[in-house]
Each structure stands twice: as structure tokens, then as C-alpha cells.
Design an enzyme around this catalytic site. Sequence first.
Site, mmCIF file in Angstrom:
data_model
loop_
_atom_site.group_PDB
_atom_site.id
_atom_site.type_symbol
_atom_site.label_atom_id
_atom_site.label_comp_id
_atom_site.label_asym_id
_atom_site.label_seq_id
_atom_site.Cartn_x
_atom_site.Cartn_y
_atom_site.Cartn_z
ATOM 1 N N CYS A 116 0.812 -1.224 0.000
ATOM 2 C CA CYS A 116 0.000 0.000 0.000
ATOM 3 C C CYS A 116 0.844 1.273 0.000
ATOM 4 O O CYS A 116 0.297 2.367 -0.146
ATOM 5 C CB CYS A 116 -0.945 0.008 1.194
ATOM 6 S SG CYS A 116 -2.248 -1.218 1.025
ATOM 7 N N HIS A 256 -3.399 7.374 3.033
ATOM 8 C CA HIS A 256 -3.795 6.092 2.456
ATOM 9 C C HIS A 256 -5.168 5.719 3.026
ATOM 10 O O HIS A 256 -5.419 5.898 4.219
ATOM 11 C CB HIS A 256 -2.759 5.026 2.806
ATOM 12 C CG HIS A 256 -3.143 3.659 2.368
ATOM 13 N ND1 HIS A 256 -3.557 3.393 1.079
ATOM 14 C CD2 HIS A 256 -3.208 2.471 3.037
ATOM 15 C CE1 HIS A 256 -3.844 2.105 0.974
ATOM 16 N NE2 HIS A 256 -3.654 1.530 2.139
ATOM 17 N N ASN A 286 -10.327 0.342 -0.093
ATOM 18 C CA ASN A 286 -8.872 0.418 -0.146
ATOM 19 C C ASN A 286 -8.400 -0.050 -1.527
ATOM 20 O O ASN A 286 -8.457 -1.238 -1.826
ATOM 21 C CB ASN A 286 -8.280 -0.460 0.966
ATOM 22 C CG ASN A 286 -6.766 -0.414 1.005
ATOM 23 O OD1 ASN A 286 -6.124 0.142 0.105
ATOM 24 N ND2 ASN A 286 -6.187 -1.005 2.033
HETATM 25 O O1 UT7 Z 1 -3.845 -1.073 3.469
HETATM 26 C C1 UT7 Z 1 -2.952 -1.984 4.016
HETATM 27 C C2 UT7 Z 1 -2.952 -1.926 5.472
HETATM 28 N N1 UT7 Z 1 -4.168 -2.476 6.020
HETATM 29 C C3 UT7 Z 1 -4.760 -1.892 7.029
HETATM 30 O O2 UT7 Z 1 -4.341 -0.862 7.459
HETATM 31 C C4 UT7 Z 1 -5.943 -2.606 7.629
HETATM 32 C C5 UT7 Z 1 -5.818 -2.619 9.132
HETATM 33 N N2 UT7 Z 1 -6.861 -3.354 9.822
HETATM 34 C C6 UT7 Z 1 -8.158 -2.966 9.837
HETATM 35 O O3 UT7 Z 1 -8.537 -2.018 9.190
HETATM 36 C C7 UT7 Z 1 -9.109 -3.696 10.763
HETATM 37 O O4 UT7 Z 1 -8.370 -4.538 11.601
HETATM 38 C C8 UT7 Z 1 -10.203 -4.531 10.021
HETATM 39 C C9 UT7 Z 1 -11.188 -3.602 9.354
HETATM 40 C C10 UT7 Z 1 -9.548 -5.448 9.020
HETATM 41 C C11 UT7 Z 1 -10.965 -5.358 11.048
HETATM 42 O O5 UT7 Z 1 -11.520 -4.509 12.045
HETATM 43 P P1 UT7 Z 1 -11.308 -4.815 13.595
HETATM 44 O O6 UT7 Z 1 -12.024 -3.784 14.322
HETATM 45 O O7 UT7 Z 1 -9.819 -4.929 13.832
HETATM 46 O O8 UT7 Z 1 -12.026 -6.198 13.748
HETATM 47 P P2 UT7 Z 1 -11.477 -7.554 14.335
HETATM 48 O O9 UT7 Z 1 -10.596 -8.234 13.348
HETATM 49 O O10 UT7 Z 1 -10.910 -7.302 15.710
HETATM 50 O O11 UT7 Z 1 -12.796 -8.385 14.506
HETATM 51 C C12 UT7 Z 1 -13.805 -8.017 15.453
HETATM 52 C C13 UT7 Z 1 -14.997 -8.951 15.315
HETATM 53 C C14 UT7 Z 1 -14.595 -10.426 15.257
HETATM 54 O O12 UT7 Z 1 -15.612 -11.167 15.914
HETATM 55 P P3 UT7 Z 1 -15.419 -11.655 17.442
HETATM 56 O O13 UT7 Z 1 -14.199 -12.502 17.423
HETATM 57 O O14 UT7 Z 1 -15.253 -10.413 18.254
HETATM 58 O O15 UT7 Z 1 -16.686 -12.399 17.721
HETATM 59 C C15 UT7 Z 1 -14.630 -10.763 13.803
HETATM 60 O O16 UT7 Z 1 -14.885 -12.116 13.547
HETATM 61 O O17 UT7 Z 1 -15.652 -8.677 14.067
HETATM 62 C C16 UT7 Z 1 -15.781 -9.898 13.310
HETATM 63 N N3 UT7 Z 1 -15.681 -9.572 11.900
HETATM 64 C C17 UT7 Z 1 -16.748 -9.196 11.165
HETATM 65 N N4 UT7 Z 1 -18.054 -9.053 11.464
HETATM 66 C C18 UT7 Z 1 -18.891 -8.629 10.488
HETATM 67 C C19 UT7 Z 1 -14.588 -9.565 11.105
HETATM 68 N N5 UT7 Z 1 -14.921 -9.181 9.868
HETATM 69 C C20 UT7 Z 1 -16.257 -8.954 9.880
HETATM 70 C C21 UT7 Z 1 -17.183 -8.541 8.897
HETATM 71 N N6 UT7 Z 1 -18.478 -8.391 9.250
HETATM 72 N N7 UT7 Z 1 -16.810 -8.264 7.627
#
Ligand code: UT7
Length: 332
Positions: A116, A256, A286
Site C-alpha cells: 500500500c 492512504h 482500499n
Molecule cells: O492497506 C494496508 C494496510 N491495512 C490496514 O491498514 C488494515 C488494518 N486493519 C483494519 O482495518 C481492521 O483490523 C479490520 C477492518 C480489518 C478489522 O476490524 P477490527 O475492528 O480490527 O475487527 P477484528 O478483526 O478485531 O474483529 C472483530 C470482530 C470479530 O468477531 P469476534 O471474534 O469479536 O466475535 C470478527 O470475527 O468482528 C468480526 N468480523 C466481522 N463481522 C462482520 C470480522 N470481519 C467482519 C465482517 N463483518 N466483515
Amino acid sequence: MGKITAAITAVGGYIPDYVLTNQILETMVDTNDEWITTRTGIKERRILKEEGKGTSFLAIQAANDLIKKNGIDPAGIDMVIMATATPDMPVAVTGVYVATQIGAVNAFSYDLTAACSSFLYGMSIASSYIESGRYKKVLLIGADKMSSIIDYEDRTTCIIFGDGAGAVLFEPNPEGYGLRDEILKSDGIGRQSLKIDAGGSILPANEETVRNKQHYVFQDGKTVFKFAVSNMADVSERIMQRNNLTGDDVDWLVPHQANKRIIDATAKRMGLPEEKVMINIHKYGNTTSATLPLCLVDYEKQLKKGDNLVFASFGGGFTWGSVYLKWAYDPK
Ligand code: UT7
């Protein structure tokens, strides 16, 4: 005569027609509009649907948009730098094909990959060629067809990425406009956090890797998020301090577009109100190498000669950095 700086003198962009909304994604994976919106800021993204078209197609459209809007003779372009994480194919250089297709017959070209941060690193490289006096017109394109490496059954990645392309032209400027400073960083600690396991030299693709879906993007979102928030804010704050810029002096943050929460944290650390932050993540998601130039395309009409822009990015690898650039022209 003062030092020659490298100024952006033209921008162009392209996004495919097909709109993949959060509502459509709700029918594909276990997710919902509310989760996607609050966790990422994304409402929809664009997807290049037509078979047989790759990243070069997006890049060619973006470059042609720039050429047409600004009446540029492509034969006068000296080099084309193609920033991308999704080249058309391995080995055959995507940028070379793009340069030929847009009529940049006197240019040489190569691809640059830094996930990225590809476009941000490309800004540094394009500027260095100009500052050295070696070349006069460097076209930097950021383009990615992320949909080609995304598993649309994986809700943790398919809600994030989209396809798109943006292009900028760098030219010499004798008045100090253009790229003024940069902080570029990388750390191999991120190698396992954002990657595609198969299809490279360690694990060439085979039937088993395809069955295991190892040709798709894997992201440990939480880890990447943690590093992105602190590092993008750190370099942006440092580049301001190093150039004696306060929040009042910075006219625009060009971040970004990976997650609205990462962007907000960076803007907060820089002391910038929301009105000074370029945002298009809600409509494109993204787009990896295309996020920064697409921001410039969307906000070009609001930019004035002399505006202070701070660019910031964070991506796989890890790769990240910040660029301070003085905008070189009023709305055309
Ligand atoms: O561009 C390159 C660099 N990339 C980035 O900068 C991305 C960085 N990361 C992020 O933006 C975030 O970590 C994400 C958007 C990918 C994920 O958000 P998060 O707030 O970190 O969510 P998480 O991975 O901690 O997941 C929280 C909960 C989980 O459920 P439990 O374990 O709490 O029951 C996931 O299973 O949300 C669940 N979850 C979803 N729920 C609904 C994960 N993806 C989804 C989804 N819809 N699409």
C-alpha cells in the site's frame, strides 16, 4: 538559481463502473452495513468485472485521463513508473505495456512494488529523477485490481478492497513547489501479517495451494491496524516538526485509505480538523496503490498553488512513510 524541485503538474484517474455495495456484500458473506461502516468507513467499492482485463487496463485509463485533460503529448514523457501490488502477470512488466499503450513511445518504464506504500515510495523515486536533472517528465501511476487477489468468501478481507487507478505527472519547478521532504520506513516484522502465501518463489501455485485458497490475500487485521495507527501518525507528526509546520500550516492530509479510524487517528495527532483530510474510502474502499492519486483527483478543484500537503501511507511488509509536498497550481 535555486534547487530544482519536483512538482506535480497534472493528475488523472479511473475507477471501474461496477459498484459493490455493503448491501450486496451482505448477500455474499456474513457481514452487515453497520459493521463495515463503523469499523472501516467503507460504503462501497468499484470492481473491474470484465474478463481478460487487468491492472494495466485501469492504469491506461487513468493515464489517458491525465493526458487528455491536460493536453499532454505522451511522446514527451521520459519515464513511466508503475506502482502496483497486482501486476498483470509475473515477469512481464506491466508499466512497459501501459507506456506503449498510452503512446509514451520515448519513455522507459518499470514496476514498483511496496504494497500500500507503492505510490508514496514512487513519489520519492519520481522526484529524485527530476531533482537530479536527468529527466523532465515522469509519469507515476498507482493502480491495483485488488479484486483479482481477494477471496469473496472471506469477510475479513473482501469488505475492504476495491479496484482503481490514479496518475500524476512530475516536472521540474524552479520556485520550490513540489516535493519538499520525505520520511520512508520499512520493517520486515510485518511479513506474516499481510501476505499472499502461494504463487511466489517460496511456494509456487499448485493444485493444493489453490484448493487451500493460498493465492488470496491473508491479513491479520488487528496487528496491521495496531502498527498502522501508530506508525502513520508518527511519521506524519515528525515530518511536520522537521519542517516547522503546525496544524494551521498544513492545508491537506492525503492519507492512504485503508480504514477511516486509522485516518482519524493520524489527523488527530497532526492537529488537523476533518475539513483538511482527503477522504474517499467510503466510495472506493482500499485501492492499495491508487488511494493517494485518487484523492488528488477527487480534491484537485479545491487545491491552490502553495497549499501544504502531507501524504501518509502504511502497507504490507511493513512499508510506510510520509511526504511533504507544496502544491504547484491553482484549479485549471
Ligand atoms: O492497506 C494496508 C494496510 N491495512 C490496514 O491498514 C488494515 C488494518 N486493519 C483494519 O482495518 C481492521 O483490523 C479490520 C477492518 C480489518 C478489522 O476490524 P477490527 O475492528 O480490527 O475487527 P477484528 O478483526 O478485531 O474483529 C472483530 C470482530 C470479530 O468477531 P469476534 O471474534 O469479536 O466475535 C470478527 O470475527 O468482528 C468480526 N468480523 C466481522 N463481522 C462482520 C470480522 N470481519 C467482519 C465482517 N463483518 N466483515
